[in-house]
Design an enzyme around this catalytic site. Structure first.
Site, PDB file in Angstrom:
ATOM      1  N   ARG A  31       0.849  -1.200   0.000  1.00  0.00           N
ATOM      2  CA  ARG A  31       0.000   0.000   0.000  1.00  0.00           C
ATOM      3  C   ARG A  31       0.883   1.248   0.000  1.00  0.00           C
ATOM      4  O   ARG A  31       0.618   2.221  -0.667  1.00  0.00           O
ATOM      5  CB  ARG A  31      -0.952   0.008   1.204  1.00  0.00           C
ATOM      6  CG  ARG A  31      -1.673   1.344   1.392  1.00  0.00           C
ATOM      7  CD  ARG A  31      -2.962   1.273   2.196  1.00  0.00           C
ATOM      8  NE  ARG A  31      -2.900   0.386   3.326  1.00  0.00           N
ATOM      9  CZ  ARG A  31      -2.189   0.603   4.442  1.00  0.00           C
ATOM     10  NH1 ARG A  31      -1.486   1.696   4.588  1.00  0.00           N
ATOM     11  NH2 ARG A  31      -2.199  -0.282   5.421  1.00  0.00           N
ATOM     12  N   TYR A  83     -16.754  16.254 -15.556  1.00  0.00           N
ATOM     13  CA  TYR A  83     -17.129  14.847 -15.449  1.00  0.00           C
ATOM     14  C   TYR A  83     -18.193  14.702 -14.347  1.00  0.00           C
ATOM     15  O   TYR A  83     -18.044  15.282 -13.265  1.00  0.00           O
ATOM     16  CB  TYR A  83     -15.873  14.038 -15.113  1.00  0.00           C
ATOM     17  CG  TYR A  83     -16.149  12.596 -14.781  1.00  0.00           C
ATOM     18  CD1 TYR A  83     -16.683  11.741 -15.739  1.00  0.00           C
ATOM     19  CD2 TYR A  83     -15.883  12.094 -13.526  1.00  0.00           C
ATOM     20  CE1 TYR A  83     -16.938  10.424 -15.437  1.00  0.00           C
ATOM     21  CE2 TYR A  83     -16.129  10.768 -13.217  1.00  0.00           C
ATOM     22  CZ  TYR A  83     -16.662   9.938 -14.176  1.00  0.00           C
ATOM     23  OH  TYR A  83     -16.920   8.638 -13.870  1.00  0.00           O
ATOM     24  N   ASP A 155      -7.766  18.600 -14.737  1.00  0.00           N
ATOM     25  CA  ASP A 155      -8.083  17.225 -15.131  1.00  0.00           C
ATOM     26  C   ASP A 155      -7.903  17.183 -16.650  1.00  0.00           C
ATOM     27  O   ASP A 155      -8.709  17.717 -17.404  1.00  0.00           O
ATOM     28  CB  ASP A 155      -9.522  16.881 -14.717  1.00  0.00           C
ATOM     29  CG  ASP A 155      -9.919  15.461 -15.127  1.00  0.00           C
ATOM     30  OD1 ASP A 155      -9.285  14.893 -16.032  1.00  0.00           O
ATOM     31  OD2 ASP A 155     -10.908  14.943 -14.559  1.00  0.00           O
ATOM     32  N   LYS A 180      -8.650   5.883 -19.157  1.00  0.00           N
ATOM     33  CA  LYS A 180      -9.028   6.360 -20.490  1.00  0.00           C
ATOM     34  C   LYS A 180      -7.853   6.241 -21.476  1.00  0.00           C
ATOM     35  O   LYS A 180      -7.404   5.150 -21.729  1.00  0.00           O
ATOM     36  CB  LYS A 180      -9.569   7.782 -20.368  1.00  0.00           C
ATOM     37  CG  LYS A 180     -10.549   7.981 -19.180  1.00  0.00           C
ATOM     38  CD  LYS A 180     -11.844   7.211 -19.339  1.00  0.00           C
ATOM     39  CE  LYS A 180     -12.715   7.217 -18.082  1.00  0.00           C
ATOM     40  NZ  LYS A 180     -13.030   8.516 -17.505  1.00  0.00           N
TER      41      LYS A 180
HETATM   42  C1  LIG Z   1     -13.590   8.984 -16.318  1.00  0.00           C
HETATM   43  C2  LIG Z   1     -13.186  10.314 -15.851  1.00  0.00           C
HETATM   44  C3  LIG Z   1     -12.878  10.547 -14.509  1.00  0.00           C
HETATM   45  C4  LIG Z   1     -13.001   9.486 -13.447  1.00  0.00           C
HETATM   46  O1  LIG Z   1     -12.116   8.444 -13.637  1.00  0.00           O
HETATM   47  P1  LIG Z   1     -12.405   6.927 -13.162  1.00  0.00           P
HETATM   48  O2  LIG Z   1     -11.156   6.235 -13.583  1.00  0.00           O
HETATM   49  O3  LIG Z   1     -13.629   6.479 -13.863  1.00  0.00           O
HETATM   50  O4  LIG Z   1     -12.603   6.960 -11.684  1.00  0.00           O
HETATM   51  C5  LIG Z   1     -12.465  11.819 -14.156  1.00  0.00           C
HETATM   52  N1  LIG Z   1     -12.383  12.817 -15.059  1.00  0.00           N
HETATM   53  C6  LIG Z   1     -12.677  12.625 -16.352  1.00  0.00           C
HETATM   54  C7  LIG Z   1     -12.560  13.765 -17.312  1.00  0.00           C
HETATM   55  C8  LIG Z   1     -13.098  11.377 -16.800  1.00  0.00           C
HETATM   56  O5  LIG Z   1     -13.425  11.195 -18.078  1.00  0.00           O
END
Ligand SMILES: *Cc1c(COP(=O)(O)O)cnc(C)c1O
Length: 364
Positions: A31, A83, A155, A180
């Site tokens: 961890r 998001y 982000d 992603k």
């Molecule tokens: C999918 C996404 C998230 C969250 O990510 P997870 O891996 O699903 O927890 C945050 N910001 C954006 C822009 C996303 O597309």
């Protein structure tokens, strides 16, 4: 290192033998630290041009870790197109916890400047935004953040480090859902925080270990493997997306296309300045309202109806009922998410197949 293996080994271990009490060999417990995770963290920091990377079990866990830099009573000004899970986290977890949350038009730095209060500690934006593909001016917002001693967090999931590096534009922290584009194959969930400032790093690293939402070594390995082809995938995603966006823009059954690579996009010039490419996400409004959405989605063969994005296979999503269902209808309307909005994650399949699928579903 020791064997000459050209890939990072998967250190599938929870703990590490110590040479004596108080004499670990660099790792104590997975961890806290794991060599496969560390390799991923270093790779991601290097891609973003940051000093430190911290990997998490999901993008949302990475987002949570960043909000933990704040204390009850602090204010965050967030972009108004986000998001859905980030919005849910702010509204349902952090607002009850005591965080003051305000939203500003993500395309208008002056709106952020006007929202700054004495207790503002963070500006949080996505760019390009989800789902309306708006572009925020990172450098201008960084200046506003610095003036008010707040952190600018970006982000950058939709751009990937291949097309955009927010730290170079003045942002303090970059967050990705590695689920992603970075992972790229729709086979694992993960997130990362990249930053250079020592104090914020130490605090976030402490939180990573204390709260424990870490990715396992196999997931880290999959993301490391994805990163190796990030550049070639991103070029193909963009090439296909630009072609399809132009096609949709001319189509009589399409009312409006959101893609930062189109000259018609309101922030196209800004996108050209701060990004080196426009990525593979397109949103569009279909003529005929919700019934047309249902018909379109049911006729698609190649684009799979699914949440998520950034994988090699093309996906279609209906944000109001899927990724953005956390927003009630009034809130969606206020944010410009219409009932005929469709979002495409354009994959790297042959463009002729993608084109035929879209045109077929639109009814040509
Ligand atoms: C999918 C996404 C998230 C969250 O990510 P997870 O891996 O699903 O927890 C945050 N910001 C954006 C822009 C996303 O597309």
């Amino acid at each position: 290192m020791t064997t000459g293996a050209v890939t990072v080994p998967v250190y599938q271990t929870s703990t590490y033998q110590q040479d004596g009490i108080g004499k670990p060999r660099g790792y104590e417990y997975s961890r806290t630290g794991n060599p496969t995770r560390q390799a991923l963290e270093q790779a991601l920091a290097s891609l973003e041009g940051g000093r430190y990377g911290l990997a998490f079990a999901s993008g949302v866990a990475a987002t949570t870790a960043v909000f933990q830099l704040l204390r009850p009573g602090d204010q965050v000004v967030a972009g108004d197109d986000l998001y859905g899970g980030t919005y849910r986290l702010l509204e349902r977890v952090y607002r009850p916890w005591g965080l003051h949350v305000d939203y500003a038009d993500v395309t208008d730095p002056a709106a952020f400047a006007a929202s700054i209060k004495p207790n503002t500690r963070m500006i949080w934006i996505e760019t390009p935004t989800n789902p309306l593909l708006k572009i925020a001016d990172i450098a201008s917002l960084a200046t506003i953040a610095r003036k008010s001693k707040a952190l600018l967090v970006v982000d950058s999931t939709f751009a990937s480090p291949y097309f955009q590096r927010p730290l170079e534009l003045g942002a303090h922290i970059v967050v990705h859902s590695t689920t992603k584009y970075l992972g790229g194959h729709s086979d694992t969930i993960g997130g990362v925080v990249v930053l250079s400032e020592e104090e914020a790093y130490q605090q976030t690293k402490f939180y990573q270990n204390a709260a424990g939402a870490v990715p396992g070594p196999w997931d880290c390995w999959l993301i490391l493997r994805g990163i190796k082809t990030l550049a070639v995938r991103m070029r193909e995603h963009e090439r296909n997306a630009l072609h399809l966006a132009r096609l949709l823009e001319k189509h009589p059954k399409v009312e409006r296309v959101y893609y930062p690579g189109l000259e018609s996009h309101p922030q196209h010039k800004l996108a050209q300045r701060q990004m080196s490419g426009f990525s593979g996400m397109i949103s569009f409004e279909i003529a005929g309202g919700y019934p047309a959405v249902e018909q379109f989605v049911s006729r698609l063969k190649l684009f799979l109806l699914a949440e998520s994005l950034g994988g090699v296979e093309s996906l279609v999503c209906y944000p109001p009922k899927m990724t953005h269902s956390a927003l009630d209808p009034a809130e969606r309307k206020r944010r410009g998410i219409r009932d005929n909005l469709i979002r495409l994650s354009v994959g790297i399949e042959h463009i002729a197949d993608l084109e035929a699928d879209l045109l077929g579903a639109l009814g040509e």
